[in-house]
Structure formats: structure tokens, C-alpha cells
Design a protein around this motif. Sequence first.
Motif, PDB file in Angstrom:
ATOM      1  N   VAL A 109      -2.290  12.849   5.597  1.00  0.00           N
ATOM      2  CA  VAL A 109      -1.929  11.227   6.178  1.00  0.00           C
ATOM      3  C   VAL A 109      -1.478  10.833   5.275  1.00  0.00           C
ATOM      4  O   VAL A 109      -2.247  10.188   4.170  1.00  0.00           O
ATOM      5  CB  VAL A 109      -3.182  10.869   6.913  1.00  0.00           C
ATOM      6  CG1 VAL A 109      -2.776   9.637   7.384  1.00  0.00           C
ATOM      7  CG2 VAL A 109      -3.577  11.823   8.045  1.00  0.00           C
ATOM      8  N   PHE A 110      -0.073  10.103   5.229  1.00  0.00           N
ATOM      9  CA  PHE A 110       0.374   9.337   4.321  1.00  0.00           C
ATOM     10  C   PHE A 110       0.944   8.000   5.026  1.00  0.00           C
ATOM     11  O   PHE A 110       1.693   8.062   6.168  1.00  0.00           O
ATOM     12  CB  PHE A 110       1.743   9.911   3.424  1.00  0.00           C
ATOM     13  CG  PHE A 110       1.523  11.473   3.081  1.00  0.00           C
ATOM     14  CD1 PHE A 110       0.774  11.478   1.839  1.00  0.00           C
ATOM     15  CD2 PHE A 110       1.430  12.212   4.078  1.00  0.00           C
ATOM     16  CE1 PHE A 110       0.671  12.542   1.361  1.00  0.00           C
ATOM     17  CE2 PHE A 110       1.455  13.560   3.582  1.00  0.00           C
ATOM     18  CZ  PHE A 110       1.070  14.005   2.166  1.00  0.00           C
ATOM     19  N   LEU A 111       0.251   6.999   4.464  1.00  0.00           N
ATOM     20  CA  LEU A 111       0.365   5.459   5.261  1.00  0.00           C
ATOM     21  C   LEU A 111       0.948   4.381   4.280  1.00  0.00           C
ATOM     22  O   LEU A 111       1.244   4.360   3.170  1.00  0.00           O
ATOM     23  CB  LEU A 111      -0.929   5.001   5.584  1.00  0.00           C
ATOM     24  CG  LEU A 111      -1.986   5.987   6.358  1.00  0.00           C
ATOM     25  CD1 LEU A 111      -3.374   5.280   6.254  1.00  0.00           C
ATOM     26  CD2 LEU A 111      -1.453   6.088   7.627  1.00  0.00           C
ATOM     27  N   GLN A 112       1.890   3.694   5.245  1.00  0.00           N
ATOM     28  CA  GLN A 112       2.618   2.468   4.821  1.00  0.00           C
ATOM     29  C   GLN A 112       3.670   2.848   3.486  1.00  0.00           C
ATOM     30  O   GLN A 112       3.767   2.417   2.510  1.00  0.00           O
ATOM     31  CB  GLN A 112       1.565   1.544   4.105  1.00  0.00           C
ATOM     32  CG  GLN A 112       0.474   1.005   5.075  1.00  0.00           C
ATOM     33  CD  GLN A 112       1.452   0.166   6.212  1.00  0.00           C
ATOM     34  OE1 GLN A 112       2.310  -0.740   5.839  1.00  0.00           O
ATOM     35  NE2 GLN A 112       0.833   0.132   7.272  1.00  0.00           N
ATOM     36  N   LYS A 113       4.457   4.029   3.717  1.00  0.00           N
ATOM     37  CA  LYS A 113       5.501   4.296   3.007  1.00  0.00           C
ATOM     38  C   LYS A 113       6.737   3.319   3.073  1.00  0.00           C
ATOM     39  O   LYS A 113       7.066   3.053   4.100  1.00  0.00           O
ATOM     40  CB  LYS A 113       5.767   5.880   3.087  1.00  0.00           C
ATOM     41  CG  LYS A 113       4.575   6.599   2.817  1.00  0.00           C
ATOM     42  CD  LYS A 113       4.078   6.657   1.343  1.00  0.00           C
ATOM     43  CE  LYS A 113       2.879   7.333   0.868  1.00  0.00           C
ATOM     44  NZ  LYS A 113       2.318   7.305  -0.422  1.00  0.00           N
ATOM     45  N   LYS A 114       7.624   3.580   2.188  1.00  0.00           N
ATOM     46  CA  LYS A 114       8.954   2.526   2.004  1.00  0.00           C
ATOM     47  C   LYS A 114      10.160   3.617   2.176  1.00  0.00           C
ATOM     48  O   LYS A 114      11.419   3.225   1.209  1.00  0.00           O
ATOM     49  CB  LYS A 114       8.963   1.837   0.679  1.00  0.00           C
ATOM     50  CG  LYS A 114       7.777   0.646   0.531  1.00  0.00           C
ATOM     51  CD  LYS A 114       7.742   0.054  -0.622  1.00  0.00           C
ATOM     52  CE  LYS A 114       6.611  -0.959  -0.758  1.00  0.00           C
ATOM     53  NZ  LYS A 114       6.551  -1.795  -2.057  1.00  0.00           N
ATOM     54  N   PHE A 115      10.182   4.612   2.750  1.00  0.00           N
ATOM     55  CA  PHE A 115      11.380   5.346   2.968  1.00  0.00           C
ATOM     56  C   PHE A 115      12.461   4.613   3.640  1.00  0.00           C
ATOM     57  O   PHE A 115      12.051   3.922   4.630  1.00  0.00           O
ATOM     58  CB  PHE A 115      10.833   6.755   3.645  1.00  0.00           C
ATOM     59  CG  PHE A 115      10.087   7.515   2.607  1.00  0.00           C
ATOM     60  CD1 PHE A 115      10.209   7.923   1.361  1.00  0.00           C
ATOM     61  CD2 PHE A 115       8.807   7.799   3.121  1.00  0.00           C
ATOM     62  CE1 PHE A 115       9.310   8.566   0.668  1.00  0.00           C
ATOM     63  CE2 PHE A 115       7.901   8.613   2.468  1.00  0.00           C
ATOM     64  CZ  PHE A 115       8.227   9.010   0.969  1.00  0.00           C
ATOM     65  N   LYS A 116      13.635   4.920   3.398  1.00  0.00           N
ATOM     66  CA  LYS A 116      14.763   4.314   4.153  1.00  0.00           C
ATOM     67  C   LYS A 116      15.618   5.269   5.051  1.00  0.00           C
ATOM     68  O   LYS A 116      16.181   4.751   5.989  1.00  0.00           O
ATOM     69  CB  LYS A 116      15.718   4.002   3.249  1.00  0.00           C
ATOM     70  CG  LYS A 116      15.284   2.834   2.139  1.00  0.00           C
ATOM     71  CD  LYS A 116      14.739   1.618   2.890  1.00  0.00           C
ATOM     72  CE  LYS A 116      14.319   0.664   1.825  1.00  0.00           C
ATOM     73  NZ  LYS A 116      14.025  -0.735   2.496  1.00  0.00           N
ATOM     74  N   LEU A 131       5.313   4.187   8.164  1.00  0.00           N
ATOM     75  CA  LEU A 131       6.403   3.561   7.181  1.00  0.00           C
ATOM     76  C   LEU A 131       6.175   1.957   7.272  1.00  0.00           C
ATOM     77  O   LEU A 131       5.574   1.510   8.429  1.00  0.00           O
ATOM     78  CB  LEU A 131       7.737   3.702   7.586  1.00  0.00           C
ATOM     79  CG  LEU A 131       8.186   5.227   7.688  1.00  0.00           C
ATOM     80  CD1 LEU A 131       9.569   5.331   8.461  1.00  0.00           C
ATOM     81  CD2 LEU A 131       8.098   5.999   6.604  1.00  0.00           C
ATOM     82  N   GLU A 132       6.325   1.379   6.190  1.00  0.00           N
ATOM     83  CA  GLU A 132       6.236  -0.332   6.410  1.00  0.00           C
ATOM     84  C   GLU A 132       7.219  -0.874   7.153  1.00  0.00           C
ATOM     85  O   GLU A 132       6.745  -1.665   7.860  1.00  0.00           O
ATOM     86  CB  GLU A 132       6.572  -0.703   4.899  1.00  0.00           C
ATOM     87  CG  GLU A 132       5.356  -0.482   3.892  1.00  0.00           C
ATOM     88  CD  GLU A 132       5.743  -1.241   2.356  1.00  0.00           C
ATOM     89  OE1 GLU A 132       6.613  -1.755   2.380  1.00  0.00           O
ATOM     90  OE2 GLU A 132       4.752  -1.324   1.812  1.00  0.00           O
ATOM     91  N   GLN A 133       8.385  -0.458   7.422  1.00  0.00           N
ATOM     92  CA  GLN A 133       9.543  -0.739   8.236  1.00  0.00           C
ATOM     93  C   GLN A 133      10.013   0.373   8.960  1.00  0.00           C
ATOM     94  O   GLN A 133      10.241   1.369   8.545  1.00  0.00           O
ATOM     95  CB  GLN A 133      10.475  -1.752   7.493  1.00  0.00           C
ATOM     96  CG  GLN A 133       9.929  -2.698   6.627  1.00  0.00           C
ATOM     97  CD  GLN A 133       9.447  -4.044   7.634  1.00  0.00           C
ATOM     98  OE1 GLN A 133       9.965  -4.160   8.852  1.00  0.00           O
ATOM     99  NE2 GLN A 133       8.647  -4.703   7.196  1.00  0.00           N
ATOM    100  N   PRO A 134      10.460   0.293  10.105  1.00  0.00           N
ATOM    101  CA  PRO A 134      11.188   1.086  10.900  1.00  0.00           C
ATOM    102  C   PRO A 134      12.519   1.619   9.916  1.00  0.00           C
ATOM    103  O   PRO A 134      13.127   0.693   9.606  1.00  0.00           O
ATOM    104  CB  PRO A 134      11.485   0.428  12.145  1.00  0.00           C
ATOM    105  CG  PRO A 134      10.489  -0.700  12.140  1.00  0.00           C
ATOM    106  CD  PRO A 134      10.398  -1.005  11.069  1.00  0.00           C
ATOM    107  N   ILE A 135      12.859   2.900  10.524  1.00  0.00           N
ATOM    108  CA  ILE A 135      13.977   3.383  10.106  1.00  0.00           C
ATOM    109  C   ILE A 135      14.807   3.940  11.025  1.00  0.00           C
ATOM    110  O   ILE A 135      14.178   4.239  12.186  1.00  0.00           O
ATOM    111  CB  ILE A 135      14.005   4.423   8.901  1.00  0.00           C
ATOM    112  CG1 ILE A 135      13.073   5.660   9.620  1.00  0.00           C
ATOM    113  CG2 ILE A 135      13.175   3.902   7.540  1.00  0.00           C
ATOM    114  CD1 ILE A 135      13.020   6.958   8.556  1.00  0.00           C
TER     115      ILE A 135
END
Length: 647
Positions: free
Chosen positions: A510-517, A579-583
Motif C-alpha cells: 500500500v503506497f499512499l499520497q504519491k506525486k505521479f503525473k 495520489l496527491e492529485q488526480p491524473i
Amino acid sequence: MLGVRISSIFSELLAADTPLTSEYLAKVVQVTSRTIRNDMKELELLLSKHGSSIKSIRGKGYQLEIHDEHLFRMMLQEIFRHDELGLGFSPNSPDDRVRFLLKKLLLSDEFIKLDDLADELFISKSTLQNDLQEVKKNFKKYDITIEIRPNYGFRIKGDERKLRFCMSEYLLNRNEVDIIDGAISILPEAEMQSIKSIIIDFVHEFNLEISDISINNLIVHIAIACRRIRNGNHVSIYPGELKEIVHEREYNIAREIVKQVEKSLNVKFPEAEIAYIAIHLLGTKMVTATKMGESQFKALIDNEIYHLTKKIIDAVEEKLKLGIKNDKELQVSLCIHLKPAINRLRYGMNLRNPMLNEIKSYYPVSFQAGVIAGLVLKEELDIDINENEIGYIALHLGAAVERTKMNDRPRRCIIVCASGAGSARLLNYKLQSRFGSKLEILGTTEYYRLSQMSLHSLDFIISTIPISKKLSVPVIEVNTILGGKDIEKIESIFSTADKDTFEYTREELVFLQKKFKTKEEVIHFLGENLQQLGLVDKSFTNSVLEREAVSPTCFGNLVAIPHPIVPQTESTFWAICTLEQPIMWNDKPVQFVCLLNVEKNSSKDLQKMYNILVSIVDSKDLIQQLLKCRTYTDFINVFIKKHPIYK
């Protein structure tokens, strides 16, 4: 009537059964929460005139309320009538302008000047040129290019057959509303009505079993053909294809349809156009085989189709273990479906599937089975199958999966009750009345006798008292006087697997709040982590990307469920990334990614695991709570709080 953004917000509110926060709506529509609040005022103003309103609930969000059903329904009808862009409409958003430009170019036989088009849309030439880049991407799928001639302007250019496919795709109403009621201005309405009447008369005369969608496709095709023939454009067809088609029954039907259309619309169809209509009929004909005997069925289905169907079912059963290998009804329905489907695929026809998103969202295991079927078709016939066709095949496979459930044994339980035999008996009757044959109650017992009993034949225990002791089966605590929340707890047993969600994921996955684009970044990140843990090999990530190329795994509600094209792991588990923001995941925003891995050569009932997954990702409220989590402990606590089975 509604702008695209407000229409999207309205659509979300209309579909939701719980309040939606401005934060959630902002992520879906890709704007700020402040913009959502402003849009809500505009939407509220509109709704207040049409028997409805938006209720703002402190701490929970917005909820649609309907006060006058008649007024509200009238508004919906008006929205749907205006939903499809017409050439008289001035679109505002880039997406609207792209759809407008696609339609404008497809319906124009003359060169169009850039300046004139920019003036018509009230935008600058540079903005228009940016929009045209997106238009070119859409046309590229059909090998259609934009031809530019100095001092004249530009127009589209491409193979006539592919132009037809593209016109059919973008001129059809996206919601499959009756196209004859003025939604598409290919021809004058009277001529469209005439084509419709002619086709329906022949459908009845020749006893053709064609779906409403297929009839609409055929009407649009003939209307397109008439328009383009009048402008001197004709479709071409290879001599070998024509020689094969003229011997088909559908060619004679197409010839008769054309005679009537020629007479009614005063237009002359060349032979290639007749053959092209016959191809449409070949691609849409359906035969009802439920009343056919074995010999009749074998006479209808040639050996190629029969053996292809067997290979598809065998491949699906080998990979997914759905228990459908010996389903005779599936064999018949899939054979009948594949015969016209292969014609469509061989001739490059594009049959739209208006149910595609629903199939992908609610029947992911069946859709994956359809993907496997597509791989078999590619291997056996060297035919590429698109996701619309995959969706239709998935419906047949999904029906077979549902049939297996009809043979499932009832769930077994015992009742633990401390308040006497009378209360236990009342609870027994209530449960039998509510769940009927789905639930088999093997008896009642007091708590102190529970330790003396064998529990191996039970699926769960229903208890009116707390049981702190760890048992080998789940315990559902209820009130003696069964209430609504108690019913929900018990119903969760029927919609989820016996083993809980925690079986399928663990902290290191489980990986939370990532910044991928991009989706590629997410997939590579998860694949690399699984490889480091020794759970997958080097080919895993490419297999997941290969599956994405077949059909994107974004399902709405900010969720994507990527997975390898065929099972590759030794166990079934999920790897989750928020993710921190939707992609943008193809055409949908995504913020919650669940990388699904299914055990190779598993004989377990995978549908139950999929049911758990679907129940999670389909809940807007649950996903929003999970997206806020910053630690694994928070993440698991949300599950415990939101799922009644854990309480």
C-alpha cells in the motif's frame, strides 16, 4: 442548456445516493473547490425552476433533492435533446469545440477558411489551431488527414470507407437517443424518416433480428451514403470482397432496400454501395437459436466458428477458473455472436457499445474474460478486436458466470442467543423470511456450548451477544429484534468473500499520497516494487501496459484497476497506490489505483474477490476517505469503519 462542467456536476449528483463533497466534485471535474461552489449556485438557479434543488449538508456535502417529479423529468428531457452538439451551437470548452470541429469537418464538402471558423467560434486563430491538433488525433485513428490549400482553406481527406466509419462514430448520438428526431442533420428530417421506414419494413419482411443500435447504425450509414453520392463521392470495395458478398442473402436484401431508397430519395447507388450495405447487414444479423435442435445449430455454425468458440472458452477457463467450461448455453450464444462479429472485424466495421463503461465497471472479471477472448481471436484469425467488441463478448461470458451462481449452495450459519429459545426462534423466522433459500440456519445454541461444537461446515455465526474469542468463521453481531443495520451486516456476507479484504493486501503493498503525473509512472512504480519483493518477474510491467493498450482500466469514481493481460503471480493480491492529485488515465481522472494480481492456475472462486473489489471502488464515500489516508493504519481503519462485516 448546461455547460459541460456543470453538466458533469449535475450528472454526478444525479447518480449519487449519498452527499458529494466539493472536494470530490472538484477532482472529478478537474477544477478548484471554489469553482465548484460557484457552479453550484448556477446549477441551483436552474434546478429551482424545474422542481428540484441542491441541499448543502454541513460536513457531508451536496445532495440533489427532487420536489416535483414531472417538472424535473421535463428538464431532463430538454437536457438530453440538447446534449448532442448541433452546428448551430457555439461551444465554449476545448472538448466541446473538438466535437464541434469533428462534426463540422465531417459534414463539410467544401474548403473551410481558418479565419471564418475562428470567427464562428468566437476564438483566436491560435486557440483554433490548438483545437485542431486534438481533432487531428481523433481523425488519425481512421487514417484521415486535414488537407490545406492556400487561399482556399482546409478540409478532410481519407479513404472513403474510413470516412464513413468516422462519420458514423461522431455523428451518432452518444447516448443512443433516437437519431431520427432531429439529433443529426445529415439529411433533411423527412428523408431520414423515409430511410428509417424503409429499413424497418424490410426488417419485418425478411424476419431479421437486429438490435435497435444496429438499425440506427444502418440508418446513419445509408444517410451518409446518400449525402456523399449526391456530392460525387463513392465508396470503393475490393473485387474479391464483392465477389464473396454478392452470394450472401444479405446482398439481395441490401439490393431491395437500395431500390426503395433510390425511389424515395431520387439518388442512384452504385454496386459497391449496395455491397457496403450488405456488409452492415452481415455484421448485424442475429439468429435466435434457443429453439433450434442440435442438428439445426450445427448446420448454422460452421466448423471454424465452433472450434473458435471452444478455444475461447477453454482459454478463459484456464486463465480465470470461472467454472463455465461445460455451459452449453454459453457455447451456443458465443457461436451465434461470433459469426457476425468476425464479419464486422474482418471488414473493419465499428460497432459502438453504449454499455461499455457499465460492463467494465460492474463486471470486471467478465470484461477480463472478454480480453482473453480477444487474444484468442488475434492468435487464430490475425484480427485485432477493439474494446466495444470485447464488451459484447464479455456480456455472454458474464451471463455464464451468473448462471454458475444459480447453482451455489446456500450460506450456512448458526444462531447464538442468550435471551432464551423464544427469542432465538423469532430471530430464526425473521432471517428465513428475509433471506429465504440463500440462508440455511443449522440451529441455535447458547454461548457456553459454542466451544463444544464443530464449526467446519459453517460460513458464519449470527450472535446477539459479543463474542471476543477468535473463531475459525466470521461472527456477525446483531440485535435480537433484527434492525436495518443488522440486515446490512448479514447481506455483506452474500456480497463479499468469506475471507476479508485484508487477505488481498498488506502494508508493504500500500503506497499512499504519491506525486505521479502519468499512468505509466504509476504502473512502473508498482511493478518495480513488486519485483523487488520477489512477487513478479521482469516481464510483469510490460504485461500490465499491454493490457492497458487493449482497453484502459479506468472505471470512473477516480479509480483504475490495472492488471497483467494474463495471470502471472503465485497468489491473488492487490497493490494499492493513492495520489496527491488526480491524473488523466486516458479519458478519465484517476487518484486511486489498485493493481490487481490473480493467482496462476487458481481453482478458487475469483468472482467473490472481484465482488469485494467492486464494492470498494464503486463507493464514492469510501474512496474519498481512503484518498485522505496518510498511513497504513488509517487506511485499514477506514475499511473497518466503512464495512459492516468488520464491526
